[in-house]
Scaffold this motif. Structure first.
Motif: not given
Length: 482
Positions: A127-131
């Motif tokens: 989820p960090l990549v999309g954030a």
């Protein structure tokens, strides 16, 4: 002469076209698909209610629900009902396939679910990549409010050691990716459900089972009966997964989605697809075959995922054609192409109640009025009848095509918004269903389509009424002369 031509056409369709179609529709896989998908409907409809509650189409109310945190609770219920519709589909299809063959069916449904999960990678993107970044979603709290922007996330992550950055941005493994349990996994779920049902019954027919003494309780014996077929299917599923993972670093569900489902969804969502569906439903009915049943069985596996995609866009507040919303969904089929029944026969109902002079039309119109409000028109199809009726064939074929064409265009060009993903039951009355599936603009457009039906049917119904009235008067005269 005209009647001879119509008879020849009817004979050709009945003898050459319908038999292979009916043979296909009555095959075990199609029957399993048709009846198995029914098990998903309660979760789709109930999940749609949670979707609307989490995204009430009144800004002030929606903001209040979001601020209270209840939107997150509604989203949870939506995700675990409508959001995993492929789970219900794969279980239901395999279950029905085996049940129709006369065997204990629940173990096959559970085997299909296990196989479906084995065939996919148990991981999701971090989820960090999309954030991160300007286009990132940022970090949100339970109420859905952004508490750290994507740019701020990226700036802070960049300060961490490289090893820690790599760890935080790596895929999360050992989890089930619910993306593939929803609409994106639907075609794969259909294929797995059918193949598991076929393989399971084939092995049982071949005697691949453990038979216990009669003294063993049936519920225990049934599980041992399922052990060999289930074991073989799960082993084969594992080997297939290993092959896709080892050779292409992908899985079966992603492969099917890219190679098969995406093109088919695009075809079903096209103007041509809408027109073909709109024409074929009344076409089959005209020759006495259940057009809704045939087209529903063929298209549901593609139109329901279209509905699912729109529901996710609606939930995210991005429901536009530019963002990838579909025009043709399962609700387009149920609440426009089949509005007030196959052939959109409300126009015929209105004529019979307002202007009909023949006893036959006035009587059948009164019978059809209430069912027609709930999109049921069998009294017209078989009582009028519409089946094989040359007087009403043109409006019966033409009305759904015109409604499909005009509805597609007004959505595509942004005159009214795309359908929001709410799965209104097909028996929901017109106008009400329009509001549920797209707000007041969609309800207004539904009202316009009802007027279209009246305008198209009226001249043909008037001519047919004159023919029936003349026949009735002639019959009365004959009886008076006796």
């Amino acid at each position: 002469m005209e009647n001879q031509k119509q008879s020849a056409v009817g004979k050709f369709v009945s003898e050459k076209i319908l038999p292979p179609i009916m043979k296909f529709v009555n095959t075990r896989p199609v029957r399993a698909l048709q009846d198995g998908m029914v098990y998903a409907l309660p979760f789709i409809i109930i999940g749609s209610i949670f979707l609307i509650l989490s995204n009430v189409p009144i800004p002030a109310v929606a903001a209040a629900i979001k601020a209270s945190g209840w939107a997150a609770f509604f989203n949870q219920a939506y995700t675990m009902s409508f959001g995993i519709l492929s789970v219900w589909a794969v279980v239901g299809i395999a279950y029905v396939y085996v049940r129709n063959e006369g065997y204990e069916a629940l173990p096959a449904g559970l085997t299909a679910l296990a196989s479906f999960l084995i065939l996919q990678m148990l991981q999701i993107s971090s989820p960090l990549v999309g954030a991160m970044g300007k286009a990132g979603t940022g970090i949100t709290n339970a109420a859905g409010n952004v508490v750290m922007s994507g740019s701020a996330v990226a700036e802070n992550v960049d300060k961490l050691p490289k090893a820690l950055q790599g760890f935080l941005s790596a895929p999360v493994s050992g989890v089930i990716n619910i993306t593939w349990l929803g609409g994106q996994g639907m075609v794969a779920a259909i294929i797995v459900g059918i193949l598991v049902g076929w393989g399971y019954t084939s092995m049982l027919k071949a005697g691949w089972k453990i038979t216990l003494p009669e003294q063993v309780p049936a519920n225990v014996a049934n599980q041992f009966t399922a052990m060999i077929p289930s074991g073989v299917i799960l082993i084969v599923s594992m080997l297939i997964y290993a092959g896709f993972k080892g050779l292409g670093n992908t899985d079966v569900l992603q492969f099917i989605y890219k190679v098969l489902q995406t093109p088919l969804q695009g075809l079903s969502d096209s103007l041509g697809g809408a027109l073909i569906i709109g024409f074929l439903v009344p076409f089959f009915w005209f020759f006495g075959v259940h057009g809704g049943l045939i087209m529903g069985a063929i298209t549901s596996g593609l139109l329901i995922p279209n509905t699912f995609d729109n529901a996710n866009l609606f939930k995210a507040g991005q429901l536009t054609i530019a963002n990838g919303a579909h025009v043709v969904t399962n609700e387009f089929y149920n609440n426009f192409i089949n509005l007030t029944g196959s052939g959109i026969t409300i126009g015929l109902v209105v004529f019979t109640l307002v202007a009909a002079k023949s006893v036959q039309l006035k009587t059948i119109g009164k019978v059809e009025f209430i069912p027609g409000l709930f999109n049921i028109n069998e009294p017209f199809l078989f009582g009028l009848p519409l089946v094989m009726n040359p007087f009403l064939a043109i409006p019966f074929f033409l009305t759904p095509v015109i409604v499909a064409l005009s509805t597609y265009l007004v959505i595509y060009f942004g005159i009214i918004p795309p359908l929001n993903g709410f799965a209104a039951p097909w028996t929901t009355p017109a106008i009400i269903s329009g509001f549920l599936i797209g707000g007041w603009k969609m309800a207004l457009w539904q009202a316009i389509t009802l007027l279209m039906s009246v305008g198209i049917y009226w001249p043909f119904a008037k001519k047919y009424d004159q023919v029936l009235l003349a026949q009735e008067l002639e019959k009365e005269q004959e009886e008076a002369n006796k």
